[in-house]
Motif scaffolding. Structure first.
Motif, mmCIF file in Angstrom:
data_model
loop_
_atom_site.group_PDB
_atom_site.id
_atom_site.type_symbol
_atom_site.label_atom_id
_atom_site.label_comp_id
_atom_site.label_asym_id
_atom_site.label_seq_id
_atom_site.Cartn_x
_atom_site.Cartn_y
_atom_site.Cartn_z
ATOM 1 N N ALA A 123 1.629 -0.349 -15.989
ATOM 2 C CA ALA A 123 2.769 -0.038 -15.137
ATOM 3 C C ALA A 123 2.706 -0.866 -13.859
ATOM 4 N N ALA A 124 3.863 -1.268 -13.361
ATOM 5 C CA ALA A 124 3.934 -1.994 -12.087
ATOM 6 C C ALA A 124 3.495 -1.068 -10.954
ATOM 7 N N HIS A 125 2.638 -1.555 -10.063
ATOM 8 C CA HIS A 125 2.107 -0.671 -9.016
ATOM 9 C C HIS A 125 2.898 -0.695 -7.710
ATOM 10 N N HIS A 126 3.712 -1.735 -7.501
ATOM 11 C CA HIS A 126 4.562 -1.817 -6.306
ATOM 12 C C HIS A 126 3.753 -1.597 -5.013
ATOM 13 N N ASP A 127 2.565 -2.192 -4.972
ATOM 14 C CA ASP A 127 1.701 -2.155 -3.776
ATOM 15 C C ASP A 127 1.229 -0.747 -3.408
ATOM 16 N N ALA A 128 1.170 0.135 -4.369
ATOM 17 C CA ALA A 128 0.588 1.455 -4.118
ATOM 18 C C ALA A 128 -0.923 1.308 -3.940
ATOM 19 N N LEU A 129 -1.574 2.370 -3.467
ATOM 20 C CA LEU A 129 -3.022 2.353 -3.277
ATOM 21 C C LEU A 129 -3.703 2.001 -4.602
ATOM 22 N N SER A 130 -4.644 1.082 -4.566
ATOM 23 C CA SER A 130 -5.282 0.618 -5.788
ATOM 24 C C SER A 130 -6.235 1.671 -6.342
ATOM 25 N N PRO A 131 -6.539 1.629 -7.647
ATOM 26 C CA PRO A 131 -7.509 2.567 -8.222
ATOM 27 C C PRO A 131 -8.864 2.507 -7.511
ATOM 28 N N GLU A 132 -9.299 1.318 -7.125
ATOM 29 C CA GLU A 132 -10.585 1.183 -6.438
ATOM 30 C C GLU A 132 -10.552 1.864 -5.073
#
Length: 239
Positions: free
Chosen positions: A128-137
């Motif tokens: 899915a596109a993340h659109h600059d959301a907080l990364s999993p890391e």
């Protein structure tokens, strides 16, 4: 002296037939040429694709969040997503541990539904596109620790398990982490249904989410390596 011709005079009917053939031959030849041209155009324009014909592609180039992936057609779970080009999200599954795309599901009837229920033998994946959301890391490093039980945890075979506090949004889950190979997972606990784990990673403009049974963590090295292999083999050429 009178000279007589040896050739008999042609009858009016013969002259008429000759004139008809003289006009008909170009028409017939023109018709044959036209039919040949139409047949050639039809052959060149006839579609060579089908729903899953012999020449249908095994993989589709799909762009998610501006990042290119080459995805096996049979691994894509939803028919509406089985097309190339940009997509917001795409859902897949792969047999484990082979990581091969699954074959078409068998038809299940009321008489065979109980026999068809089997243990989970595949790893589920969404892109899915993340659109600059907080990364999993970043979530694993800054968000999850706020909700973990402060009790110390001892790694087992290099894998650490810590419980989320009951009064948190993840109260029914546990958090697993390992350094080499790298793995983080939020896992529900076994109850009426077996516990499931969720692992995430970011690739370019897309977030990859893997779901698999919690019981697989008894061989967590293999699971971590499987996710690495899937990520590498699905990633398209880098621009």
């Amino acid at each position: 002296m009178t000279v007589f011709s040896a050739a008999p005079p042609r009858s009016p009917r013969t002259r008429t037939s000759t004139r008809i053939w003289a006009h008909a031959v170009p028409i017939v030849l023109g018709g044959i040429a036209a039919v040949g041209a139409v047949a050639l155009v039809a052959y060149l324009l006839w579609p060579t694709w089908g729903t899953r014909g012999a020449d249908a592609p095994d993989k589709l180039p799909v762009s998610v969040g501006g990042t290119l992936f080459n995805l096996p057609v049979t691994a894509i779970r939803m028919k509406i997503q089985r097309h190339s080009g940009p997509q917001e999200r795409i859902d897949l599954d792969f047999l484990y541990p082979s990581l091969e795309p699954p074959s078409a599901p068998k038809h299940v009837t009321a008489d065979t539904v109980e026999a068809a229920v089997q243990s989970i033998d595949r790893i589920f994946m969404s892109i899915a596109a993340h659109h600059d959301a907080l990364s999993p890391e970043q979530r694993a490093a800054t968000i999850y620790p706020r909700y973990l039980d402060p009790a110390a945890a001892t790694p087992v075979d290099g894998l650490t398990m810590r419980m989320f506090r009951a009064d948190t949004p993840y109260g029914s889950e546990d958090f697993y982490s390992a350094a080499s190979p790298a793995l983080t997972a939020r896992c529900t606990r076994d109850a009426a249904t077996p516990g499931m784990c969720l692992s995430e990673r970011r690739v370019g403009g897309a977030d990859l989410t893997f779901r698999y049974p919690r019981s697989w963590l008894s061989q967590w090295h293999d699971v971590a390596e499987a996710m690495d292999r899937l990520t590498a083999q699905l990633r398209g050429p880098k621009g």
